[in-house]
Enzyme design. Structure first.
Site, PDB file in Angstrom:
ATOM      1  CD  GLU A 152      11.739   1.403  -0.183  1.00 31.39           C
ATOM      2  OE1 GLU A 152      11.101   0.530  -0.803  1.00 31.39           O
ATOM      3  OE2 GLU A 152      11.218   2.185   0.635  1.00 31.39           O
ATOM      4  NE  ARG A 202      11.446   7.311   6.915  1.00 34.57           N
ATOM      5  CZ  ARG A 202      10.843   6.135   6.733  1.00 34.57           C
ATOM      6  NH1 ARG A 202      10.203   5.872   5.610  1.00 34.57           N
ATOM      7  NH2 ARG A 202      10.865   5.214   7.671  1.00 34.57           N
ATOM      8  CG  HIS A 242       1.651   5.221   4.734  1.00 35.40           C
ATOM      9  ND1 HIS A 242       1.647   6.541   4.352  1.00 35.40           N
ATOM     10  CD2 HIS A 242       2.885   4.755   4.433  1.00 35.40           C
ATOM     11  CE1 HIS A 242       2.836   6.849   3.855  1.00 35.40           C
ATOM     12  NE2 HIS A 242       3.606   5.791   3.899  1.00 35.40           N
ATOM     13  CG  ASN A 268      11.477   1.899   4.887  1.00 40.21           C
ATOM     14  OD1 ASN A 268      11.704   1.345   5.962  1.00 40.21           O
ATOM     15  ND2 ASN A 268      10.348   1.741   4.223  1.00 40.21           N
TER      16      ASN A 268
END
Lengths: 306, 346
Positions: free
Chosen positions: B265, B223, B193, B225
């Site tokens: 995503e 989640r 990251h 993105n």
């Protein structure tokens, strides 16, 4: 949590008994990884007890879960409940398998050191290591021969009162580079093994240990839960987590033994001294966080963010 | 459920297209008129009927074409799929999870018959009917992770959990937003990251890692993105940048609605039971701006988000050069009216 039927209860040694749980409908249970534990809920009269036990059955076998429980007469009562009151046919609630003591599969070799009932997490790992064809060495240390709970052909057995104690420095010094060490047993044994390994230059990332702490009793104390606007008294034989639950305050939890980090709670004010008993918090966090599953407090009032 | 699979391409003539149904079910990622990072996790336990959240591994009209595109990418660059030696057991976990989920969620498309370790897998859309021995790699044409992810939309990072960290030790990555598995393989959570701006200083990675390490067997999370891509291209990798990078310069005010895509995503997180690893599927959905603005709420909101996005985020997401033109285009669909909370169309 899933409700399972206790289908078998077999003594393995004078103090250790094996319990087998199966789905009431015979449905397969989720498989798991070696070293995983489950939380077992026990309705002991008015008290709801929750203890974590390592799974000792083959991780790839979903037909049932097996645990081994050592009777602790000086304990809080969970093991006594299992030995005395849990009977085949009973329905009990168990949590999902959780692994805080997994094998590092990048290891060149695995050195497993068990003390007494600390053999349990390794019983789930051995079939896995055998299947992977991994190189491993298992040292099973007991005080006397009647403590031996399982007959393990691949293990080297050390019986103190027969004079065959493990030569710890010899064992630790003879391992190839890239070996990972796993130790499970009493707090004293774990500390001794980790201290010697560190002194002999083992890298910290190659050292693994598991010890579930039972919340030790202590003096009663008061805790103020700022978010819930409630002030509670934690009893002498109660953990702070249990006191929160009894007051209907929601706190997350997983291992209830100071190892997983799930119940980590912010301390907002502290008029006294926190008695940290967990394996989770770093030193620099200990003035502003507490693990209510095992840790306690001495003083006037503790204020937490719950 | 019957799905008609599109005949379409994600390269060359870019014939990719969304049906009216696909537009309505697009996972629009903005629940308010502005965007900033957050650890925006929620349980991945179903969702609105017909939405991309309903099934554990969503199958849509692009399935067959996406799998053809993956095969092309792999034939050009086999390093898009890698698995370090200790990750084979995790690969079987992935195969088991996807096969059991798809057979339950799409019984008319997929079947799994298990007789002990003897498994038969039927994939109707791709015309596959294979029998193999579970946990015996020699009975499959590829390793277990590669075998099943050649049949499943989305990229897959398979993470080993050790030393209180997550390690990118296996994966299938052919539809990525400009990151490279071959570069990241073997890295830990903080290392892979490292290029993300701001988030480390915000403490986001520490919190996210803690959350991920605690994901349990029965509680997957998810989640959304997002980023932006010119042309409906799945393979926007560093390895092929010379092929798609220059296309960013091909936008004009006239073709922008058709060529500029919002790329979303759907990321999910799964504890793998046998290996104690973590599966991180990254499923890519693409929608052209001209299709997006057919939902009035999305047109209004997207204009405001893109217009007000901090410069470093627009740079990181790769559309800073085109932002003025994109904002001009979107402003035509924003009458200034208030928008309702949440991501769904009104």
């Amino acid at each position: 949590m899933i409700q399972l039927r206790l289908t078998d209860k077999t003594p393995l040694s004078p103090r250790i008994t094996r319990f087998r749980f199966q789905h009431p409908d015979g449905a397969p249970l989720p498989v798991f990884s070696g070293g995983a534990h489950v939380m077992v809920e026990m309705q002991d009269g008015d008290i709801l007890r929750r203890n974590a036990y390592s799974l000792i059955s083959d991780p790839q076998d979903g037909s049932g879960y097996e645990i081994a429980v050592q009777r602790e007469d000086q304990g809080r009562g969970g093991s006594r409940f299992m030995h005395e009151q849990a009977q085949p046919g009973m329905l009990m609630r168990l949590g999902q398998p959780v692994n805080l003591f997994g094998l590092n599969l990048t290891a060149r070799k695995h050195l497993l050191i068990a003390g007494g009932v600390g053999i349990t997490p390794f019983l789930g790992q051995i079939p896995e290591l055998d299947r992977l064809g991994a190189d491993y060495e298992l040292r099973y240390c007991v005080r006397s021969r009647d403590e031996v709970a399982v007959d393990l052909p691949g293990a080297q057995l050390h019986v103190s009162d027969e004079g065959s104690r493990m030569d710890l420095d010899g064992v630790l010094g003879a391992q190839p580079i890239g070996t990972h060490l796993y130790v499970c047993g009493s707090a004293r044994m774990i500390a001794a093994v980790l201290d010697r390994a560190t002194a002999l230059g083992w890298p910290p990332d190659a050292l693994h240990s598991e010890e579930f702490l039972a919340p030790a009793p202590g003096e009663p104390f008061d805790v103020h839960c700022a978010r819930s606007h409630k002030t509670l008294t934690v009893g002498a034989h109660q953990s702070m987590l249990e006191a929160l639950e009894a007051a209907g305050i929601d706190a997350p939890w997983l291992c209830r033994g100071g190892a997983c980090g799930q119940c980590e709670t912010d301390v907002l004010a502290c008029d006294g001294q926190i008695d940290h008993r967990d394996h989770w918090l770093h030193d620099d966090e200990r003035n502003r966080k507490i693990m209510p599953c095992v840790s306690r407090f001495r003083g006037q009032l503790l204020t937490i963010d719950r | 459920m019957t799905i008609t699979f599109n005949k379409e391409s994600f390269r060359g003539d870019y014939s990719y297209h969304n049906s009216a149904t696909a537009i309505r079910r697009f996972p629009f990622p903005f629940d308010r008129d502005e965007y900033m990072y957050s650890v925006n996790m929620e349980p991945h336990k179903g969702g609105r009927p017909g939405s991309v959240f309903e099934a554990r591994f969503d199958v849509d009209e692009h399935y067959v074409a996406e799998m053809e595109d993956r095969a092309i990418t792999l034939s050009r660059d086999p390093m898009r799929c890698q698995s370090l030696p200790h990750m084979t057991l995790a690969g079987w976990d992935v195969l088991e999870l996807i096969m059991t989920s798809k057979a339950q969620d799409y019984p008319d498309l997929f079947e799994l018959h298990r007789d002990g370790n003897r498994w038969r897998w039927v994939n109707r859309p791709l015309g596959i009917d294979d029998t193999f021995t579970f946990l015996d790699e020699t009975t499959l044409p590829y390793g277990p992770m590669e075998y099943i992810t050649r049949q499943t939309q989305g990229d897959f990072a398979v993470l080993d959990q050790r030393e209180g960290n997550l390690w990118m030790d296996a994966g299938m990555v052919t539809s990525q937003a400009d990151w490279s598995l071959d570069f990241d393989i073997g890295m830990n959570f903080f290392e892979w990251h490292a290029p993300v701006p701001r988030a480390a200083e915000m403490g986001i990675f520490q919190r996210a890692l803690k959350f991920l390490l605690n994901i349990q067997q029965d509680t997957p999370a998810r989640r959304l993105n997002w980023t932006m891509t010119v042309n409906p291209r799945l393979d926007t990798s560093p390895e092929t940048y010379p092929e798609w990078g220059p296309e960013k310069r091909s936008l004009t005010p006239e073709n922008l609605g058709q060529k500029q895509y919002l790329r979303v995503e759907l990321q999910s997180f799964w504890r793998l039971p046998r290996s104690n690893g973590l599966l991180f599927p990254i499923r890519c959905y693409l929608i052209s701006l001209q299709d997006l603005v057919t939902v009035p709420k999305w047109g209004r909101r997207f204009h405001r988000v893109i217009r007000d996005l901090p410069e470093d985020l627009a740079t990181y997401k790769g559309f800073i050069v085109n932002r003025p033109m994109i904002v001009d285009y979107l402003s035509r669909f924003d009458d200034g009216a208030p928008t309702s909370p949440g991501i769904w169309p009104d």
